[in-house]
Design a protein around this motif. Structure first.
Motif, PDB file in Angstrom:
ATOM      1  N   SER A  11      59.497  22.992  44.545  1.00 39.01           N
ATOM      2  CA  SER A  11      58.849  23.405  45.104  1.00 39.01           C
ATOM      3  C   SER A  11      57.606  23.334  44.886  1.00 39.01           C
ATOM      4  CB  SER A  11      58.800  24.655  45.698  1.00 39.01           C
ATOM      5  OG  SER A  11      57.528  25.343  44.809  1.00 39.01           O
ATOM      6  N   ASP A  12      56.160  22.395  45.979  1.00 36.88           N
ATOM      7  CA  ASP A  12      54.866  21.434  45.463  1.00 36.88           C
ATOM      8  C   ASP A  12      54.507  22.479  44.625  1.00 36.88           C
ATOM      9  OD1 ASP A  12      55.822  19.378  46.711  1.00 36.88           O
ATOM     10  OD2 ASP A  12      53.145  19.585  47.464  1.00 36.88           O
ATOM     11  N   ASP A  13      54.809  23.716  44.455  1.00 39.65           N
ATOM     12  CA  ASP A  13      54.159  25.210  43.816  1.00 39.65           C
ATOM     13  C   ASP A  13      54.261  24.818  42.489  1.00 39.65           C
ATOM     14  OD1 ASP A  13      52.131  25.710  45.498  1.00 39.65           O
ATOM     15  OD2 ASP A  13      52.654  27.642  45.893  1.00 39.65           O
ATOM     16  N   ASP A  14      56.052  24.506  42.332  1.00 40.53           N
ATOM     17  CA  ASP A  14      56.750  24.943  40.913  1.00 40.53           C
ATOM     18  C   ASP A  14      56.468  23.571  40.456  1.00 40.53           C
ATOM     19  OD1 ASP A  14      58.415  26.884  41.683  1.00 40.53           O
ATOM     20  OD2 ASP A  14      59.979  25.603  42.461  1.00 40.53           O
ATOM     21  N   PHE A  15      55.886  22.308  40.828  1.00 41.90           N
ATOM     22  CA  PHE A  15      55.286  21.259  40.110  1.00 41.90           C
ATOM     23  C   PHE A  15      53.674  21.394  39.850  1.00 41.90           C
ATOM     24  CE2 PHE A  15      53.292  16.927  39.305  1.00 41.90           C
ATOM     25  CZ  PHE A  15      55.057  16.598  38.296  1.00 41.90           C
TER      26      PHE A  15
END
Length: 240
Positions: free
Chosen positions: A94-98
């Motif tokens: 996810s964008d958050d993981d990145f």
């Protein structure tokens, strides 16, 4: 060996409450330095000053430095070690993981170094050591976020060298390979064996081996080394 005893420095290790960070803090204490560690929770090893700080929050970093400066003096050596992983294949990441991994591992190092540089410029002395990883250059499937964050530290160190090099400040990167920690010990035997096959030294590193390389980069003996990437990986990342 230097003819005179090395000077005691004020050292800050971020994420110094466990793993490699803890070993780094212990090594600096053993060498007679005044050592502070940041931790989000827990405490650093015996003989260190623990300050609660979150590297994703500039105000929290500023408060930590202010406390260290009042209790130990201006920070002369900073080891940016705090880091997280959010491993996931690209398609599922996810964008958050990145962004969370970049914000902690890369932007976190920027915030810490920026705050440390004020005192270093004034003193015309400083040692900035960024803890990267062999995967920053070698790459690793399932770690595009982590690998990108660790690779970014190299550009950070080299630009810092060009900006601050004339002020007696060095900025270097240490890139550990596989380290013997609770995490690697928990891996299935087959996976450990597969990793070992890739490492010319045929063993994992001890955390102390990374710590000693970092302590040397912080010493007066390494005053003319800056913008370097020092691998501590048993030959795993050769050619990178």
């Amino acid at each position: 060996m230097s003819s005179t005893a090395p000077e005691s420095r004020v050292v800050l290790v971020t994420g110094g409450n466990r793993g490699i960070g803890r070993a780094i803090a212990e090594e600096f204490v053993a060498q007679g330095h005044q050592v502070a560690v940041t931790a989000r929770s827990g405490t650093g090893p015996e003989g260190t000053l623990t300050v609660v700080a979150d590297v994703t929050d500039a105000a929290s970093i500023d408060a930590a430095f202010t406390e260290i400066e009042s209790k130990l003096g201006p920070v002369e050596v900073v080891v940016a070690n705090a880091g997280i992983t959010r491993d996931m294949l690209l398609m599922r990441m996810s964008d958050d993981d990145f962004t969370q991994v970049i914000d902690t591992n890369l932007s976190g190092a920027f915030r810490v170094v920026k705050r440390a540089s004020k005192g270093m410029m004034k003193a015309r002395f400083g040692r900035i050591i960024l803890v990267s990883s062999v995967v920053g250059l070698l790459g690793s499937a399932g770690q595009v976020n982590y690998s990108a964050s660790k690779s970014g530290l190299i550009g950070l160190a080299r630009s810092l060298t060009r900006e601050l090099g004339s002020r007696g400040i060095t900025a270097n990167v240490v890139a550990p390979g596989f380290i013997e920690t609770d995490m690697t010990a928990a891996l299935p035997t087959e996976q450990q064996d597969a990793y070992l096959k890739q490492i010319p030294a045929s063993r994992f590193a001890q955390p102390q081996e990374v710590a000693k390389a970092i302590a040397w980069l912080a010493s007066d003996d390494a005053a003319y080394i800056s913008g370097a990437v020092i691998p501590v990986d048993g030959g795993l990342g050769m050619g990178h």
